[in-house]
Design a protein around this motif. Structure first.
Motif, short mmCIF file in Angstrom:
data_model
loop_
_atom_site.label_atom_id
_atom_site.label_comp_id
_atom_site.label_asym_id
_atom_site.label_seq_id
_atom_site.Cartn_x
_atom_site.Cartn_y
_atom_site.Cartn_z
N GLU A 58 -39.56 47.31 -36.36
CA GLU A 58 -38.58 47.81 -37.79
C GLU A 58 -39.39 47.43 -38.65
N LYS A 59 -40.02 48.30 -39.44
CA LYS A 59 -40.78 48.02 -40.84
C LYS A 59 -39.92 48.42 -41.53
N PHE A 60 -40.39 48.56 -42.79
CA PHE A 60 -39.97 48.98 -44.24
C PHE A 60 -41.67 48.80 -45.71
N ASN A 61 -41.36 49.50 -46.25
CA ASN A 61 -43.26 49.84 -47.00
C ASN A 61 -43.03 50.67 -47.80
N ARG A 62 -43.67 50.18 -48.42
CA ARG A 62 -43.48 51.17 -49.84
C ARG A 62 -43.52 52.54 -49.88
N THR A 63 -45.18 52.39 -48.86
CA THR A 63 -45.65 53.93 -48.55
C THR A 63 -46.45 54.26 -47.33
N ALA A 64 -46.53 55.27 -46.64
CA ALA A 64 -46.84 55.46 -45.01
C ALA A 64 -48.53 54.75 -44.85
N GLN A 65 -48.65 54.40 -43.69
CA GLN A 65 -49.63 53.31 -43.28
C GLN A 65 -49.67 51.95 -44.12
N ALA A 66 -49.12 51.87 -45.33
CA ALA A 66 -48.88 50.00 -45.83
C ALA A 66 -48.49 49.10 -45.04
N TRP A 67 -49.05 47.97 -45.38
CA TRP A 67 -48.69 47.09 -44.95
C TRP A 67 -47.44 46.72 -45.11
N ALA A 68 -46.45 46.30 -44.18
CA ALA A 68 -45.31 46.03 -43.54
C ALA A 68 -44.55 44.75 -45.19
N ILE A 69 -43.33 45.67 -46.22
CA ILE A 69 -42.88 44.28 -46.81
C ILE A 69 -42.10 43.49 -46.14
N VAL A 70 -41.40 43.51 -45.08
CA VAL A 70 -41.15 42.98 -44.23
C VAL A 70 -40.78 43.65 -42.78
N ALA A 71 -41.18 43.04 -41.62
CA ALA A 71 -40.66 44.71 -40.48
C ALA A 71 -39.63 43.46 -39.02
N VAL A 72 -39.28 43.59 -38.31
CA VAL A 72 -38.44 43.68 -37.31
C VAL A 72 -38.62 43.20 -36.21
N ALA A 73 -38.72 42.15 -34.87
CA ALA A 73 -39.78 43.15 -33.94
C ALA A 73 -37.83 42.23 -33.15
N ALA A 74 -37.91 43.21 -31.88
CA ALA A 74 -36.33 42.72 -31.32
C ALA A 74 -36.65 43.31 -29.92
N ALA A 75 -36.84 42.26 -29.11
CA ALA A 75 -36.69 42.77 -27.55
C ALA A 75 -35.07 42.27 -26.77
N LEU A 76 -34.66 42.64 -26.51
CA LEU A 76 -33.51 42.52 -25.54
C LEU A 76 -33.50 42.61 -24.10
N LYS A 77 -32.42 41.82 -23.56
CA LYS A 77 -32.23 42.07 -22.17
C LYS A 77 -30.27 42.34 -22.25
N VAL A 78 -29.74 43.65 -21.71
CA VAL A 78 -28.88 43.76 -21.96
C VAL A 78 -27.80 43.39 -20.41
N ALA A 79 -26.91 43.56 -19.95
CA ALA A 79 -26.42 43.51 -18.49
C ALA A 79 -24.92 44.20 -18.95
N ASP A 80 -24.47 44.84 -18.22
CA ASP A 80 -23.09 44.92 -18.37
C ASP A 80 -22.48 44.96 -20.14
N GLY A 81 -23.22 45.68 -20.86
CA GLY A 81 -23.12 45.72 -22.14
C GLY A 81 -22.97 44.26 -23.09
N ARG A 82 -22.94 43.12 -22.38
CA ARG A 82 -23.40 42.35 -22.71
C ARG A 82 -25.20 41.54 -23.31
N ILE A 83 -25.43 41.05 -24.54
CA ILE A 83 -26.02 40.89 -24.13
C ILE A 83 -26.94 39.65 -23.80
N ALA A 84 -27.47 39.20 -23.06
CA ALA A 84 -27.93 37.81 -21.48
C ALA A 84 -29.24 38.00 -22.17
N GLU A 85 -29.90 37.50 -23.14
CA GLU A 85 -31.03 37.07 -23.99
C GLU A 85 -31.59 38.19 -24.70
N ALA A 86 -32.35 37.76 -25.98
CA ALA A 86 -32.91 38.07 -27.10
C ALA A 86 -33.80 37.30 -27.85
N ARG A 87 -34.74 37.97 -28.41
CA ARG A 87 -36.07 37.40 -28.93
C ARG A 87 -35.94 38.82 -30.72
#
Length: 284
Positions: A183-212
């Motif tokens: 997920e990123k935020f930029n002022r205009t399309a195709q511009a560099w990200a002002i801030v962005a977040v990369a999230a990867a999750l392993k979810v099992a039985d409704g709980r977050i087992a691992e997170a990056r």
């Protein structure tokens, strides 16, 4: 503007490219896809005596299954990273991020290795590589060495690649069954990200087992949001968990202030975008 004059070579093997770098010394620059270097040359922000083009070296392109990891050649384009089934199955976060890079034309020319070696803190592929614990293979005339993503990015536009070395491969541990979102935020399309977040999750039985979780443009290098990860693991994948975890997104960061945003605003964005990225990854 017109670039300064320089010599140009396009070797067809990695060994020839390494020899060309060694011969040129500190006056050489490597061109991969050229999407970062060409504007720099045109603005005369750099004036190398020699440009070594890696475009003809077939061994640096492609994606392969490497047992417990997916190995991606440094000259593999963003488009190919986005659409490769191995990447999508085992490193979905990286594919998701590749799809946000600029536009289709840039994605067809720009390369994963070029983006990582350029090390722009606003670049979209640095944080996903960090979040997925990627390992960079760097080649020199004396052989190859491997550097973790955590040690690869050293400072603003600075990596562990030496002046006579080439980043040749990115090895990403398989995160099979994980979800991912960028997920990123930029002022205009195709511009560099002002801030962005990369999230990867392993979810099992409704709980977050691992997170990056890793952040883009919240320091001179990409940073892991350790506080967010700690607040997610072992807890239900619900809105309350994500809200509480996202509030810790600014911990350990050092966002800059510039014409796009000040540091306080970037910290606020990091919290908002972390909540969005984790929510999307969790499917909640």
């Amino acid at each position: 503007m017109i670039p300064s004059a320089f010599d140009y070579t396009a070797p067809e093997s990695l060994d020839d490219a390494l020899r060309a770098l060694a011969d040129a010394g500190d006056d050489a620059k490597i061109i991969a896809g050229g999407q970062s270097l060409m504007p720099v040359l045109r603005l005369r922000m750099n004036d190398p005596a020699m440009v070594v083009d890696l475009g003809r070296i077939a061994e640096l392109r492609g994606v392969r299954d490497d047992g417990d990891a997916v190995a991606i050649g440094a000259m593999t384009t963003h488009h190919d990273v986005l659409h490769d089934p191995l990447v999508r199955d085992h490193a979905r976060l990286l594919a998701e991020a590749a799809g946000t890079v600029a536009d289709a034309q840039i994605r067809h020319r720009g390369t994963l290795g070029g983006a990582l070696a350029h090390a722009d803190p606003a670049g979209d592929l640095l944080a996903p590589a960090l979040a997925l614990d990627a390992t960079m293979t760097i080649a020199g005339l004396q052989g190859r060495r491997e550097v973790s993503a955590a040690e690869f990015f050293e400072d603003l536009f600075t990596t562990a690649v030496g002046p006579d070395e080439i980043l040749v491969e990115i090895r990403v541990p398989k995160h099979t069954g994980w979800t991912g979102h960028y997920e990123k935020f930029n002022r205009t399309a195709q511009a560099w990200a002002i801030v962005a977040v990369a999230a990867a999750l392993k979810v099992a039985d409704g709980r977050i087992a691992e997170a990056r979780v890793a952040l883009t443009n919240m320091a001179s290098v990409p940073v892991r949001a350790r506080g967010v990860e700690e607040a997610l693991v072992g807890r239900p994948a619900d809105a309350a968990t994500i809200r509480d975890a996202a509030a810790r997104a600014g911990e350990g960061t050092s966002p800059t202030s510039d014409g796009n945003a000040d540091g306080e605003y970037r910290t606020h964005l990091a919290q908002i975008l972390t909540a969005r990225a984790v929510t999307a990854a969790a499917g909640t």
